[in-house]
Scaffold this motif. Structure first.
Motif, mmCIF file in Angstrom:
data_model
loop_
_atom_site.group_PDB
_atom_site.id
_atom_site.type_symbol
_atom_site.label_atom_id
_atom_site.label_comp_id
_atom_site.label_asym_id
_atom_site.label_seq_id
_atom_site.Cartn_x
_atom_site.Cartn_y
_atom_site.Cartn_z
ATOM 1 N N ILE A 1 3.247 8.725 6.440
ATOM 2 C CA ILE A 1 2.541 7.922 5.575
ATOM 3 C C ILE A 1 2.219 7.299 7.221
ATOM 4 O O ILE A 1 2.934 6.582 7.603
ATOM 5 N N GLY A 2 0.807 7.493 8.299
ATOM 6 C CA GLY A 2 1.239 6.512 9.039
ATOM 7 C C GLY A 2 0.147 5.716 9.309
ATOM 8 O O GLY A 2 -0.414 5.129 8.431
ATOM 9 N N ARG A 3 -0.071 4.690 10.713
ATOM 10 C CA ARG A 3 -0.662 3.879 11.115
ATOM 11 C C ARG A 3 -0.998 3.380 12.339
ATOM 12 O O ARG A 3 -0.595 3.628 13.615
ATOM 13 N N ILE A 4 -2.885 3.271 12.239
ATOM 14 C CA ILE A 4 -3.040 3.689 13.491
ATOM 15 C C ILE A 4 -4.495 2.074 13.350
ATOM 16 O O ILE A 4 -5.378 1.698 12.544
ATOM 17 N N ALA A 5 -4.135 1.099 14.554
ATOM 18 C CA ALA A 5 -5.009 0.508 14.711
ATOM 19 C C ALA A 5 -6.077 0.741 16.033
ATOM 20 O O ALA A 5 -6.179 1.328 16.808
ATOM 21 N N LEU A 6 -7.779 0.464 15.721
ATOM 22 C CA LEU A 6 -8.566 1.326 17.090
ATOM 23 C C LEU A 6 -9.328 0.338 17.450
ATOM 24 O O LEU A 6 -8.836 -0.773 16.995
ATOM 25 N N PRO A 7 -9.499 -0.269 18.365
ATOM 26 C CA PRO A 7 -9.586 -0.346 19.694
ATOM 27 C C PRO A 7 -11.245 -1.262 19.592
ATOM 28 O O PRO A 7 -12.058 -0.299 18.447
ATOM 29 N N HIS A 8 -11.094 -2.131 20.067
ATOM 30 C CA HIS A 8 -12.130 -3.067 19.559
ATOM 31 C C HIS A 8 -13.611 -2.084 20.306
ATOM 32 O O HIS A 8 -13.052 -0.946 21.376
ATOM 33 N N PRO A 9 -15.010 -1.880 20.078
ATOM 34 C CA PRO A 9 -15.716 -2.797 18.647
ATOM 35 C C PRO A 9 -15.532 -2.687 16.951
ATOM 36 O O PRO A 9 -15.169 -2.286 16.405
ATOM 37 N N PRO B 1 6.684 18.581 4.353
ATOM 38 C CA PRO B 1 5.510 18.784 2.458
ATOM 39 C C PRO B 1 3.944 18.367 4.341
ATOM 40 O O PRO B 1 3.802 18.263 4.745
ATOM 41 N N LEU B 2 3.196 19.789 3.525
ATOM 42 C CA LEU B 2 1.812 20.099 4.494
ATOM 43 C C LEU B 2 0.922 18.573 4.279
ATOM 44 O O LEU B 2 -0.490 19.148 3.799
ATOM 45 N N TRP B 3 0.782 17.287 4.001
ATOM 46 C CA TRP B 3 0.110 16.362 4.401
ATOM 47 C C TRP B 3 0.054 15.299 4.929
ATOM 48 O O TRP B 3 1.949 15.081 4.982
ATOM 49 N N HIS B 4 -0.936 14.393 4.856
ATOM 50 C CA HIS B 4 -0.667 13.221 5.641
ATOM 51 C C HIS B 4 -1.593 12.433 5.543
ATOM 52 O O HIS B 4 -2.491 12.715 5.502
ATOM 53 N N ILE B 5 -1.598 11.500 5.088
ATOM 54 C CA ILE B 5 -2.027 9.907 5.089
ATOM 55 C C ILE B 5 -1.710 8.768 6.115
ATOM 56 O O ILE B 5 -1.050 8.208 6.990
ATOM 57 N N TRP B 6 -3.083 8.787 6.817
ATOM 58 C CA TRP B 6 -2.868 7.549 7.757
ATOM 59 C C TRP B 6 -3.886 6.421 7.240
ATOM 60 O O TRP B 6 -5.695 6.774 7.345
ATOM 61 N N LEU C 1 0.525 -1.526 0.450
ATOM 62 C CA LEU C 1 0.088 -0.042 -0.027
ATOM 63 C C LEU C 1 0.464 1.487 0.309
ATOM 64 O O LEU C 1 0.672 2.113 -0.811
ATOM 65 N N VAL C 2 1.820 1.412 0.586
ATOM 66 C CA VAL C 2 2.692 2.457 0.916
ATOM 67 C C VAL C 2 3.459 2.595 -0.308
ATOM 68 O O VAL C 2 3.550 3.394 -1.061
ATOM 69 N N SER C 3 3.970 1.825 -1.881
ATOM 70 C CA SER C 3 4.780 1.780 -1.994
ATOM 71 C C SER C 3 3.896 2.875 -3.151
ATOM 72 O O SER C 3 4.051 3.087 -3.961
ATOM 73 N N THR C 4 3.578 1.589 -3.312
ATOM 74 C CA THR C 4 1.929 2.161 -4.160
ATOM 75 C C THR C 4 1.634 3.579 -4.619
ATOM 76 O O THR C 4 1.160 4.460 -5.750
ATOM 77 N N LEU C 5 0.963 3.977 -2.986
ATOM 78 C CA LEU C 5 0.926 5.523 -2.764
ATOM 79 C C LEU C 5 1.732 6.397 -3.154
ATOM 80 O O LEU C 5 1.680 7.233 -3.556
ATOM 81 N N ALA C 6 2.832 5.777 -2.916
ATOM 82 C CA ALA C 6 4.076 6.459 -2.989
ATOM 83 C C ALA C 6 4.120 7.153 -4.305
ATOM 84 O O ALA C 6 4.680 8.337 -4.876
ATOM 85 N N ALA C 7 4.131 5.731 -5.245
ATOM 86 C CA ALA C 7 4.366 5.695 -6.913
ATOM 87 C C ALA C 7 3.953 6.760 -7.331
ATOM 88 O O ALA C 7 3.895 7.797 -7.772
ATOM 89 N N ARG C 8 1.814 6.572 -6.632
ATOM 90 C CA ARG C 8 0.940 7.469 -7.188
ATOM 91 C C ARG C 8 1.364 8.862 -6.825
ATOM 92 O O ARG C 8 1.048 10.608 -7.576
#
Length: 477
Positions: free
Chosen positions: A83-91, A114-119, A41-48
């Protein structure tokens, strides 16, 4: 190097004026599962993303604001910072997802990068996952940001009219040949005393000069005249709440046909009813001056849809929160928006900010910082409507289920609502100060209920017309 316009720089200065403000536009994208392999996913987003030069540029400021900030290539650009990664708490339901959105939108983007971020958000129930895309308002308006998102999508799944960044989006340095008109927040941030400069600029556009001058009077009056005092204005805390609503575009179009109004009229009428409910629950009497709303209006030409910049003006209508009848409220919204358009507010907004671009930047920077620190009680909220993709989108083969907009809030406007259409639905994204709107989910459900009531009224109107058309004329036969 490309300098920021007065408008774009104004977003930065407005953010600097309030330590609790964060002026990033967000889009919460909910997708079908399973979650792709993170490295892929990261490599694909980076390419685009690499096809859009702005995403690898940062701002370079000048001492004492002697000149506007400039976009420069970031020599240390690293996708891992964005590009960061977050796991939601249950449920992993909407409540947990929206809490993450609210927390991230309360934090400012790092201006040293640069002024952007993707989680990338995992752990969402019902075999779903999500991405929260954040882009600072100084980079581009809602339409530009929408095109940035479509550039991340699979070309085969994006449908007609959507392509990659390389083919569809150009860096800001490629569109300097044409003059650009700007508006929105800069109008409310710069001194009304610049009306003389506006007059000299607006007279150069011939027949539109009188209309623009009249619009200037309307805007000035709207910005200077205090509205009804409510809990929706005032200083903000450091925390946010987020929620969303969704209504069927078929239902909205049914209402439009029945009452001869626009999609924007229906959306704002539903929003007005929801705000009326908030005030009623708090024991605050809604009056005619209560809900002056900042409504951005796009000035973007069709051939400029892919440019990363801000091309908007504004209107400041008073939404009829005092009216308790849904159908009369809808007609009032339609009439007031039509009148506001007719006064030349849109032309005045564009002309005024064009004028400010000819003023010395240190003067405009100083004025913006001063005015954004002053309390304002004239405008209550902001409501923006952005057309989204009409065909289903995919990312790495995963279908995009929902695109929920997330507006920024600042300038003591404690709530903001963004509307975006995607496939068969119109989505409302609501961002609010944490302490101001503990009932934000009830507010979202009120929007949906307001549209449902208008659908019932539209059906009744159609039935009534049908019965009348079948009645025989008196004396016939």
């Amino acid at each position: 190097m490309e300098q920021l316009t007065t408008l774009d720089a104004g977003f930065l200065q407005a953010e600097d004026s309030d330590r609790h403000a964060s002026l990033a536009i967000g889009a919460l994208v909910v997708l079908e599962g399973p979650v792709p392999d993170y490295a892929s996913l990261v490599s694909t987003l980076a390419a685009r993303i690499s096809g859009c030069r702005r995403f690898a540029q940062k701002l370079q400021a000048h001492p004492l604001d002697l000149a506007p900030p400039e976009w420069v290539d970031d020599p240390d650009f690293d996708m891992a910072h964005h590009i960061g990664r977050i796991a939601l708490p249950h449920p992993g339901g909407d409540a947990e997802l929206f809490r993450v959105v609210a927390d991230q939108m309360a934090r400012r983007l790092d201006r040293d990068r640069p002024l952007w971020h993707i989680w990338v958000i995992e752990g969402l129930a019902d075999d779903r996952w999500a991405m929260l895309i954040q882009v600072h308002q100084c980079v581009g308006d809602g339409i530009a940001t929408s095109h940035l998102f479509t550039g991340l999508c699979d070309e085969s799944g994006a449908g007609e009219g959507v392509s990659s960044f390389t083919g569809h989006l150009r860096g800001g340095d490629e569109n300097n040949s044409a003059p650009v008109q700007f508006g929105l927040h800069a109008v409310s941030l710069n001194p009304v005393s610049w009306a003389a400069e506006l007059w000299h600029v607006s007279t150069a556009i011939g027949a539109a000069a009188v209309r623009a001058a009249r619009g200037t009077v309307e805007l000035s009056a709207g910005l200077l005249r205090p509205g009804g005092s409510t809990s929706l204005n005032g200083p903000m805390s450091a925390l946010r709440r987020y929620s969303s609503a969704a209504v069927s575009l078929d239902d909205v179009n049914r209402i439009c046909r029945a009452f001869d109004v626009t999609v924007n009229d229906v959306a704002l009428a539903a929003l007005t009813e929801a705000y009326r409910g908030v005030l009623d629950r708090r024991g605050e009497r809604p009056v005619a001056q209560t809900l002056r709303t900042l409504v951005p209006v796009s000035t973007r030409a069709q051939d400029a849809s892919g440019h990363t910049d801000n091309r908007v003006s504004l209107m400041l209508p008073l939404l009829p929160v005092e009216e308790d009848n849904p159908v009369r409220r809808l007609h009032l919204v339609h009439a007031r928006l039509r009148r506001t358009k007719g006064t030349g507010q849109r032309q005045a907004g564009s002309a005024l900010v064009t004028a400010t671009n000819h003023l010395p930047f240190p003067l405009t920077a100083w004025a913006v910082r001063l005015l954004t620190r002053l309390p304002q009680h004239s405008v209550t909220t902001v409501a923006t409507n952005v057309p989204g993709p009409s065909l289903p989108l995919h990312i790495l083969g995963r279908r995009v289920l929902e695109i929920l907009p997330v507006p920024p809030i600042a300038l003591q406007l404690r709530t903001g609502v963004a509307m975006l259409s995607y496939t068969d639905n119109l989505f409302f994204g609501i961002l609010a100060d944490y302490d101001t709107m503990p009932d934000i989910d009830e507010f979202a459900r009120s929007i949906e209920a307001a549209v449902a009531r208008l659908v019932v009224s539209a059906k009744r109107r159609k039935t009534s017309k049908s019965r009348r058309s079948r009645q025989p004329l008196i004396g016939a036969g």
